[in-house]
Design an enzyme around this catalytic site. Structure first.
Site, PDB file in Angstrom:
ATOM      1  N   SER A  39       0.808  -1.217   0.000  1.00 44.79           N
ATOM      2  CA  SER A  39       0.000   0.000   0.000  1.00 44.79           C
ATOM      3  C   SER A  39       0.842   1.270   0.000  1.00 44.79           C
ATOM      4  CB  SER A  39      -0.919  -0.022   1.228  1.00 44.79           C
ATOM      5  OG  SER A  39      -1.949   0.923   1.074  1.00 44.79           O
ATOM      6  N   CYS A  43       2.150   6.601  -7.160  1.00 44.54           N
ATOM      7  CA  CYS A  43       1.950   7.857  -7.892  1.00 44.54           C
ATOM      8  C   CYS A  43       2.775   8.993  -7.281  1.00 44.54           C
ATOM      9  CB  CYS A  43       0.476   8.243  -7.906  1.00 44.54           C
ATOM     10  SG  CYS A  43      -0.578   6.888  -8.427  1.00 44.54           S
TER      11      CYS A  43
END
Ligand code: FAD
Length: 550
Positions: A39, A43
């Site tokens: 996780s 980006c």
């Protein structure tokens, strides 16, 4: 008790794990991730390299411990799934940091392995100064190279999202950056003319932009790397970042005999179920239908991966939820510009042979009398018969995201350009205009659909015939200072009524101005006076976007 095993612990996998737990306290959920992190914010990687995100830890959204605490999900990082035995319903897992390979049974298996960077077979490419960017370790390697080599130059190959973000990041770190792009434009999701301002922005920041240029060979030189380009030129550089695209990670699925789709991604149905009813797949590794056409496509975007992960968890736990296709809505920051798109581009519409019309508008991002506004160049593609919105692209310094977001929703709702005229959007001078950019585009396009205005495009003006005349209705000073289309005659719109006799009645008049607005006024005037007229959509500004070469 249902055991859900998840392969891949980032966007799709982590979304699925968290959702599965919210739906069931009894399911056993095991998430296997071959990397060190789960996780994490892929980006955000370029923005830590640039220094915008100062803390590396900010990219680590969850840890295995936090996942366990909050969601009671067993997270095993450094564990690679190397085989799926569909008959036995087991996966083979290899711990990468020591330990025995083991098998793990599943009731439901979710594949979210993502997509890996495409690394072409270029001679000499594998050097300690060559990088790709997908993971935290990739980012760390780039940052370590900045310390070790103290480079002053870098070359990025590929002008897509990651390539452009890396160009900016390295530039921000003080490097002189070259960008090689094989196509005639960067940001291929948008049409070439909409990428022109991006080219301008790159060059204005001193980026050595080389379009139509590929990398053909790499050799190690005294100062770093010596690149041979497809143009035959040589380029010396100290760091090389390969960003020519990503390819779905399908090896596991293929080895397990799961069906791939025509685009090479894992084939899934609306419930994100693969050809095996107990195995689901999501994210960059799958192909999904395009929103308007239903044709399969691969969209390596975080939004679809997250939505699909959540939805696959629903379906693995017995709900019946369908994925509502992909529009490909995307945005990229390039220095002070944003460039964004949703739906089908003009080149895609042409490739599909679909009927379309387009309009361009260039209004201010917010009331121009309030400080800080800048133009938003927006291209709207629509069905010429019923006005349905087919796609939109925008580029500008401010307000690009919200216009494309609105138009993305408009597309989902199946709305038409006539509906855009009626959209009630937020307005106060710092934020927008009483007639928003989207309203304006809708009005211009509705005029076309209703037949209230005939338009033409740059290509029509470039192919002007002896039966046509090009009329520029700007003020003479604008033509002198900004430029003009060769062959245009100039009558300012405010003098037009008095000078109609100067125009030939036996010719079609193609009208242009700066952005299309005065051209529209002129066209109305001329039509009422009995002339045959068409307004060049987007005016001289669009002409410049189409014709400027880099
Ligand atoms: P990933 O998030 O890549 O996760 C897949 C994980 O699976 C990986 O960590 C991998 O190690 C693991 N894995 C693979 N195979 C195995 C195996 N056999 N066993 C165990 N683990 C395995 N998208 C946007 O929409 N906007 C952006 O601004 C944006 N910027 C990006 C910037 C960068 C630098 C990158 C790399 C991507 C960016 N993306 C962006 C794309 C977005 O990150 C992906 O679309 C999204 O992460 C895909 O999710 P996923 O779950 O399919 O794959």
């Amino acid at each position: 008790m249902t055991r859900i095993v998840i392969v891949g612990g980032v966007a799709g996998g982590a979304s699925a794990a968290a959702r599965a737990r919210r739906l069931s306290e009894t399911a056993e959920i095991i998430m296997l991730e071959r990397g060190e992190f789960v996780s994490f914010a892929n980006c955000g990687l370029p923005y830590h390299i640039s220094g915008d995100i100062t803390q590396r830890e900010a990219l680590l959204l969850q840890t295995p411990e936090s996942f366990r605490r909050r969601f009671n999900v067993e997270v095993r990082t450094g564990h690679e799934v190397t085989r799926i035995d569909r008959a036995a319903k087991t996966v083979t897992v290899t711990p990468l940091v020591g330990g025995e390979t083991y098998t793990l049974s599943y009731d439901r298996l979710l594949l979210s392995p993502g997509a890996g960077p495409v690394v072409p077979a270029i001679t000499g490419l594998q050097t300690p100064r060559t990088f790709t960017l997908r993971s935290i370790p990739d980012m760390d390697r780039i940052l370590a190279a900045m310390v070790a080599y103290k480079p002053k130059t870098a070359t990025v190959v590929g002008g897509g999202f990651i390539g452009l973000e890396m160009v900016e990041a390295l530039h921000q770190r003080g490097l002189k950056v070259s960008l090689l792009e094989l196509a005639d434009q960067v940001m291929t999701p948008v049409d070439a003319e909409m990428a022109m301002p991006v080219h301008q922005e790159l060059v204005a920041h001193g980026v050595d932009l080389r379009l139509h240029t590929g990398l053909t060979a790499v050799t190690t030189s005294a100062k770093g790397l010596s690149l041979t380009l497809s143009s035959g030129q040589m380029l010396e550089t100290e760091l090389l970042v390969m960003a020519i695209g990503v390819r779905p990670e399908t090896q596991l699925a293929v080895a397990a005999g799961l069906t791939l789709g025509s685009k090479g991604g894992i084939l899934v149905d609306e419930q994100m179920r693969t050809s095996d009813p107990d195995i689901f797949a999501v994210g960059d590794a799958v192909e999904t239908p395009e929103w308007l056409t239903g044709k399969p496509g691969i969209w390596p975007l975080a939004g679809p991966a997250n939505r699909q992960g959540r939805l696959a968890a629903d379906n693995m736990l017995g709900r019946q939820v369908s994925y509502q296709r992909t529009q490909g809505t995307a945005i990229c920051k390039v220095f002070s510009l944003a460039v964004a798109s949703t739906g089908l581009s003009e080149k895609r519409l042409q490739a599909l042979g679909l009927a379309y019309e387009k309009v361009y508008v260039h209004p201010a991002s917010h009331a121009s009398y309030y400080p800080g506004s800048s133009p938003v160049s927006l291209k709207l593609l629509f069905d010429p018969h019923n006005g349905r919105v087919l796609g939109a692209q925008a580029v500008g310094k401010d307000g690009v995201d919200k216009r494309i977001d609105v138009l993305s929703v408009v597309m989902r709702a199946g709305m038409t350009v006539m509906d855009l005229e009626n959209l009630e959007l937020t307005y106060a001078p710092p934020f927008g205009a009483a007639r928003d950019v989207v309203n304006q585009a809708g009005m211009v396009a509705s005029n076309v659909v209703r037949g209230d205005e005939a338009i033409c495009h740059v290509a029509d003006v470039q192919a002007i015939t002896a039966d046509q005349l090009l009329l520029d209705v700007r003020n003479p000073a604008e033509l002198k200072n900004i430029g003009a289309i060769p062959g245009a005659i100039n009558i300012p719109v405010d003098e037009l009524r008095q000078r109609l006799q100067e125009l030939p009645r036996d010719k079609e008049i193609l009208v242009t101005c700066q952005v299309g607005l005065r051209g529209h006024v002129a066209c109305c005037m001329l039509r009422h006076a009995g002339f045959r007229v068409r307004n060049m959509s987007g005016g001289f500004k669009t002409w410049q976007m189409v014709t400027t070469q880099f």
